[in-house]
Design an enzyme around this catalytic site. Structure first.
Site, PDB file in Angstrom:
ATOM      1  N   GLY A 156      53.640  37.052  33.996  1.00 46.66           N
ATOM      2  CA  GLY A 156      54.472  38.475  34.018  1.00 46.66           C
ATOM      3  C   GLY A 156      54.315  39.324  35.182  1.00 46.66           C
ATOM      4  O   GLY A 156      54.027  38.640  36.117  1.00 46.66           O
ATOM      5  N   ILE A 158      51.725  41.346  36.138  1.00 46.06           N
ATOM      6  CA  ILE A 158      50.553  41.271  36.524  1.00 46.06           C
ATOM      7  C   ILE A 158      50.190  39.858  37.127  1.00 46.06           C
ATOM      8  O   ILE A 158      49.610  39.541  38.314  1.00 46.06           O
ATOM      9  CB  ILE A 158      49.406  41.531  35.704  1.00 46.06           C
ATOM     10  CG1 ILE A 158      49.625  43.166  35.222  1.00 46.06           C
ATOM     11  CG2 ILE A 158      47.850  41.412  36.106  1.00 46.06           C
ATOM     12  CD1 ILE A 158      48.731  43.693  34.085  1.00 46.06           C
ATOM     13  N   ILE A 238      41.504  38.454  32.325  1.00 48.34           N
ATOM     14  CA  ILE A 238      41.811  39.801  32.355  1.00 48.34           C
ATOM     15  C   ILE A 238      42.820  40.263  31.309  1.00 48.34           C
ATOM     16  O   ILE A 238      43.339  41.241  31.377  1.00 48.34           O
ATOM     17  CB  ILE A 238      42.055  40.115  33.801  1.00 48.34           C
ATOM     18  CG1 ILE A 238      43.239  39.509  34.330  1.00 48.34           C
ATOM     19  CG2 ILE A 238      40.822  40.327  34.829  1.00 48.34           C
ATOM     20  CD1 ILE A 238      43.950  40.224  35.603  1.00 48.34           C
ATOM     21  N   ALA A 239      43.190  39.378  30.425  1.00 48.18           N
ATOM     22  CA  ALA A 239      44.185  39.314  29.566  1.00 48.18           C
ATOM     23  C   ALA A 239      43.643  39.926  28.392  1.00 48.18           C
ATOM     24  O   ALA A 239      43.765  41.258  28.390  1.00 48.18           O
ATOM     25  CB  ALA A 239      44.510  37.915  29.230  1.00 48.18           C
ATOM     26  N   ARG A 240      43.265  39.372  27.161  1.00 54.84           N
ATOM     27  CA  ARG A 240      42.852  40.141  26.064  1.00 54.84           C
ATOM     28  C   ARG A 240      41.598  39.284  25.641  1.00 54.84           C
ATOM     29  O   ARG A 240      41.816  37.991  25.708  1.00 54.84           O
ATOM     30  CB  ARG A 240      43.907  40.399  25.372  1.00 54.84           C
ATOM     31  CG  ARG A 240      44.700  41.574  25.243  1.00 54.84           C
ATOM     32  CD  ARG A 240      43.657  42.940  24.934  1.00 54.84           C
ATOM     33  NE  ARG A 240      44.535  44.063  24.840  1.00 54.84           N
ATOM     34  CZ  ARG A 240      44.808  44.776  25.829  1.00 54.84           C
ATOM     35  NH1 ARG A 240      44.349  44.514  27.325  1.00 54.84           N
ATOM     36  NH2 ARG A 240      45.395  45.927  25.928  1.00 54.84           N
ATOM     37  N   GLU A 269      35.102  42.762  21.265  1.00 55.06           N
ATOM     38  CA  GLU A 269      34.472  43.692  22.378  1.00 55.06           C
ATOM     39  C   GLU A 269      34.624  45.289  21.695  1.00 55.06           C
ATOM     40  O   GLU A 269      35.491  45.713  20.810  1.00 55.06           O
ATOM     41  CB  GLU A 269      35.300  43.948  23.780  1.00 55.06           C
ATOM     42  CG  GLU A 269      36.848  44.150  23.548  1.00 55.06           C
ATOM     43  CD  GLU A 269      37.476  44.294  24.945  1.00 55.06           C
ATOM     44  OE1 GLU A 269      37.685  43.220  25.427  1.00 55.06           O
ATOM     45  OE2 GLU A 269      37.998  45.310  25.270  1.00 55.06           O
ATOM     46  N   HIS A 287      36.283  45.818  30.567  1.00 52.10           N
ATOM     47  CA  HIS A 287      37.566  45.891  30.240  1.00 52.10           C
ATOM     48  C   HIS A 287      37.771  47.215  31.452  1.00 52.10           C
ATOM     49  O   HIS A 287      38.347  48.125  30.833  1.00 52.10           O
ATOM     50  CB  HIS A 287      37.706  46.338  28.887  1.00 52.10           C
ATOM     51  CG  HIS A 287      39.190  46.180  28.532  1.00 52.10           C
ATOM     52  ND1 HIS A 287      39.648  45.885  27.263  1.00 52.10           N
ATOM     53  CD2 HIS A 287      40.222  46.343  29.215  1.00 52.10           C
ATOM     54  CE1 HIS A 287      40.924  45.674  27.575  1.00 52.10           C
ATOM     55  NE2 HIS A 287      41.549  45.931  28.224  1.00 52.10           N
ATOM     56  N   ILE A 288      37.725  46.935  32.408  1.00 48.93           N
ATOM     57  CA  ILE A 288      37.854  47.933  33.473  1.00 48.93           C
ATOM     58  C   ILE A 288      38.990  47.537  34.634  1.00 48.93           C
ATOM     59  O   ILE A 288      39.302  48.170  35.638  1.00 48.93           O
ATOM     60  CB  ILE A 288      36.703  48.416  34.305  1.00 48.93           C
ATOM     61  CG1 ILE A 288      35.838  47.051  34.961  1.00 48.93           C
ATOM     62  CG2 ILE A 288      35.933  49.167  33.689  1.00 48.93           C
ATOM     63  CD1 ILE A 288      34.949  47.532  35.977  1.00 48.93           C
TER      64      ILE A 288
END
Ligand code: DGY
Length: 327
Positions: A156, A158, A238-240, A269, A287-288
């Site tokens: 996508g 990103i 870095i997705a979910r 998380e 998650h930053i």
């Protein structure tokens, strides 16, 4: 006439919240902690709109308990915490915050991948523990990033921004897997080649995962997939949380199935799988990926733009279900 009431369910920049005040009666959460679900529902009574982050869940139970709600505006791009079809069925407009975080998140994904490949946090911890007694040829020897094959799972906005960094900045051959292949004129500037998922896993030196979470993406990377990767490979998520099976990943990191991982998101998380905390070959961040002041302000402003538009008869810029506004 009294103003409509809105709730800002997470702490955010006060000057951005102030943009809501001319239009609405505003209640805010100043605690910097998400409210428990029952308290969120209680505070939503009589509210027409809510500003949330990815930490608040909007489901059927909440929607049924909050019949006055007309707008749910998240400052995140991901919206797996919101039951969009249930909102649509009740005429509740949902918006998210795409685009404004793309480059910042790609910077972070690349940084996390580099930190993982070059063992930056592992070596810093070693130094801080006072264990550095002499220089050695093989001390913390990691894997090169430049020229290595970058694998992107989920192409996508990103994913494309990460591919561009790898291709243009680091001379990396880029392979990717996505349900739909990009048109050739979008692949060319990224130097990106579409491959099947298994081939991606087998060929990538550095795999970066950027797919949105959905039930079909649950444990997209598990024991079978990890076993297909090179023992020298790194994996960056870095997705979910939930896209990667964290227990299987911890086992693969301990067994040397892959070399290292960089993780910004976790299943369940803010709780992190205890076996991951035991691994030295993993870089862990809370998650930053989109957390720069400028980008978090842009995300917050976009949520506020949406909230104001929906509740004042305007057109929300980034609605996920604009069909609810069609009378
Ligand atoms: C997003 O915007 O989805 C980020 O992951 C922060 O929640």
């Amino acid at each position: 006439m009294s103003k409509p009431k809105v709730l800002v369910a997470c702490k955010t920049f006060s000057d951005i919240v102030d943009r809501l005040r001319p239009h609405f009666d505003v209640e805010t959460n100043d605690t910097d902690q998400p409210w428990p679900q029952d308290e969120l529902i209680r505070r939503l009574q009589g509210k027409a709109g809510v500003y949330i982050s990815g930490s608040s869940k909007v489901d059927t139970t909440l929607l049924e308990a909050c019949p006055d709600l007309r707008a749910v505006c998240t400052m995140a791009v991901g919206y797996n915490n919101i039951d969009v079809p249930a909102c649509t069925a009740r005429g509740v407009l949902v918006s998210n915050a795409p685009d404004v975080l793309t480059e910042t998140t790609a910077d972070f994904g690349f940084a996390l991948m580099m930190a993982t490949a070059r063992r930056i946090t592992e070596s810093e911890h070693f130094l801080r523990r006072g264990e550095w007694k002499h220089w050695s040829v093989t001390m913390f020897a990691g894997a090169d990033v430049h020229g290595a094959t970058l694998g992107v799972l989920g192409m996508g906005r990103i994913g494309a921004a990460i591919a561009r960094r790898g291709h243009l900045g680091f001379g990396m051959p880029v392979i990717y897997h996505n349900r739909s292949r990009l048109p050739a004129d979008q692949e060319a500037p990224l130097g990106a080649q579409w491959v099947e998922k298994d081939e991606l896993l087998q060929r990538a030196d550095h795999l970066v995962i950027v797919v949105p979470y959905s039930p079909s993406a649950h444990h997209l990377i598990g024991e079978r997939e990890l076993a297909m990767m090179k023992p020298t490979a790194t994996l960056t998520n870095i997705a979910r949380g939930g896209v990667v099976d964290d227990a299987a990943l911890a086992h693969a990191l301990q067994a040397g199935t892959i070399a290292a991982a960089g993780l910004d998101v976790f299943e369940g998380e803010p709780v992190v799988h205890p076996a991951l905390l035991e691994c030295t070959n993993v870089v862990l961040t809370p998650h930053i990926a989109s957390a720069t002041v400028a980008t978090r302000r842009a995300m917050s402003n976009l949520a506020v733009d949406n909230l104001i538009a929906v509740l004042t008869g305007g057109t929300p810029p980034t609605a996920l279900n604009p069909e609810v506004l069609v009378k």
